[in-house]
Design a protein around this motif. Structure first.
Motif, PDB file in Angstrom:
ATOM      1  N   ALA A  86       4.840   9.819   2.158  1.00 19.88           N
ATOM      2  CA  ALA A  86       5.546  10.472   1.051  1.00 19.88           C
ATOM      3  C   ALA A  86       6.646  11.411   1.542  1.00 19.88           C
ATOM      4  CB  ALA A  86       4.554  11.239   0.181  1.00 19.88           C
ATOM      5  N   ALA A  87       6.371  12.220   2.578  1.00 22.96           N
ATOM      6  CA  ALA A  87       7.318  13.254   2.998  1.00 22.96           C
ATOM      7  C   ALA A  87       8.055  12.913   4.290  1.00 22.96           C
ATOM      8  CB  ALA A  87       6.576  14.578   3.178  1.00 22.96           C
ATOM      9  N   HIS A  88       7.645  11.843   4.965  1.00 21.20           N
ATOM     10  CA  HIS A  88       8.251  11.424   6.228  1.00 21.20           C
ATOM     11  C   HIS A  88       8.139  12.490   7.322  1.00 21.20           C
ATOM     12  CE1 HIS A  88       9.701   7.898   4.177  1.00 21.20           C
ATOM     13  NE2 HIS A  88      10.283   8.657   3.276  1.00 21.20           N
ATOM     14  N   THR A  89       7.167  13.372   7.198  1.00 17.27           N
ATOM     15  CA  THR A  89       6.857  14.378   8.221  1.00 17.27           C
ATOM     16  C   THR A  89       5.351  14.576   8.241  1.00 17.27           C
ATOM     17  OG1 THR A  89       6.961  16.275   6.728  1.00 17.27           O
ATOM     18  CG2 THR A  89       9.021  15.637   7.814  1.00 17.27           C
ATOM     19  N   LEU A  90       4.886  15.257   9.268  1.00 19.48           N
ATOM     20  CA  LEU A  90       3.469  15.615   9.312  1.00 19.48           C
ATOM     21  C   LEU A  90       3.194  16.762   8.343  1.00 19.48           C
ATOM     22  CD1 LEU A  90       2.748  15.440  13.135  1.00 19.48           C
ATOM     23  CD2 LEU A  90       1.985  13.853  11.372  1.00 19.48           C
ATOM     24  N   ILE A  91       1.930  16.951   8.031  1.00 18.86           N
ATOM     25  CA  ILE A  91       1.544  18.045   7.138  1.00 18.86           C
ATOM     26  C   ILE A  91       1.883  19.365   7.814  1.00 18.86           C
ATOM     27  CG2 ILE A  91      -0.406  19.188   6.005  1.00 18.86           C
ATOM     28  CD1 ILE A  91      -1.738  16.479   5.766  1.00 18.86           C
ATOM     29  N   PRO A  92       2.575  20.272   7.123  1.00 12.00           N
ATOM     30  CA  PRO A  92       2.885  21.577   7.729  1.00 12.00           C
ATOM     31  C   PRO A  92       1.601  22.344   8.063  1.00 12.00           C
ATOM     32  CG  PRO A  92       4.095  21.253   5.677  1.00 12.00           C
ATOM     33  CD  PRO A  92       3.146  20.116   5.799  1.00 12.00           C
ATOM     34  N   ALA A  93       1.680  23.161   9.098  1.00  8.17           N
ATOM     35  CA  ALA A  93       0.514  23.911   9.568  1.00  8.17           C
ATOM     36  C   ALA A  93      -0.091  24.776   8.466  1.00  8.17           C
ATOM     37  CB  ALA A  93       0.890  24.773  10.772  1.00  8.17           C
ATOM     38  N   ALA A  94       0.749  25.297   7.587  1.00  8.68           N
ATOM     39  CA  ALA A  94       0.255  26.153   6.504  1.00  8.68           C
ATOM     40  C   ALA A  94      -0.619  25.388   5.518  1.00  8.68           C
ATOM     41  CB  ALA A  94       1.428  26.796   5.768  1.00  8.68           C
TER      42      ALA A  94
END
Length: 187
Positions: A86-94
């Motif tokens: 969906a976001a083309h990135t990994l899940i942010p640490a937060a």
């Protein structure tokens, strides 16, 4: 179009594997014989993940903790992959704490889906083919949930409404879990 197809295939694959892991824990809880064809199939599909985890997290007397941890890890991987698509990135640490909690809720959703399908199958078979060889297996798996409802329902009639009550309750909880999971991580 490709993203939707990939999300659909991931959802089906992870839900079926998650259901197998939950089924394994359930088989352990109801003490289904390990040589039952369903037990053997579930063990063969899930051994590759559960057996290494079992070295760290042993199975308990009533709950197979290693199967539940494997289901949680499977749900976490599913959420990571869905986020990645969906976001083309990994899940942010937060968002990692939310993802860990959402994966627990996802395992609960998979569990409720298994309950719904087993209850539905048992109800249909009881009307269509009550002497089916699957009926004793389905009754063994669903009895722990149906018996408390049968005790609460008024009077005994010729029609058993406990599967319908369980089906409705599971659907209500599924709706609440879906909303809660989405609010945690947005997947």
């Amino acid at each position: 179009m490709l993203g939707d197809t990939l999300r659909f295939l991931l959802e089906i694959t992870f839900m079926l594997f998650g259901a197998a892991l939950i089924g394994r824990a359930w088989i352990h809880a109801v003490r289904l014989h390990p040589f039952n064809p369903l037990s053997r199939a579930v063990y063969q599909v899930t051994n590759w993940l559960v057996l290494p985890i079992r070295k760290l997290v042993p199975a308990g007397n009533t709950l197979d903790w290693s199967s539940l941890v494997a289901a949680w890890l499977t749900a976490l991987l599913y959420l990571i992959l869905m986020w990645l698509i969906a976001a083309h990135t990994l899940i942010p640490a937060a968002l990692w704490p939310a993802a860990l909690g959402a994966s627990i809720l996802l395992v609960a959703k998979w569990t409720l889906n298994v309950i719904v399908w087993l209850t539905f199958l048992q109800a249909v078979l009881s009307w269509v083919h009550p002497l089916s060889p699957l009926m004793p297996l389905l009754q063994t798996l669903t009895a722990p949930m149906l018996e408390p409802i049968r005790r609460i329902l008024p009077g005994r009639t010729s029609i058993d409404f406990s599967p319908l009550v369980l089906f409705i309750l599971a659907q209500i909880v599924l709706m609440m879990l879906s909303r809660l999971t989405f609010s945690l991580i947005g997947v």
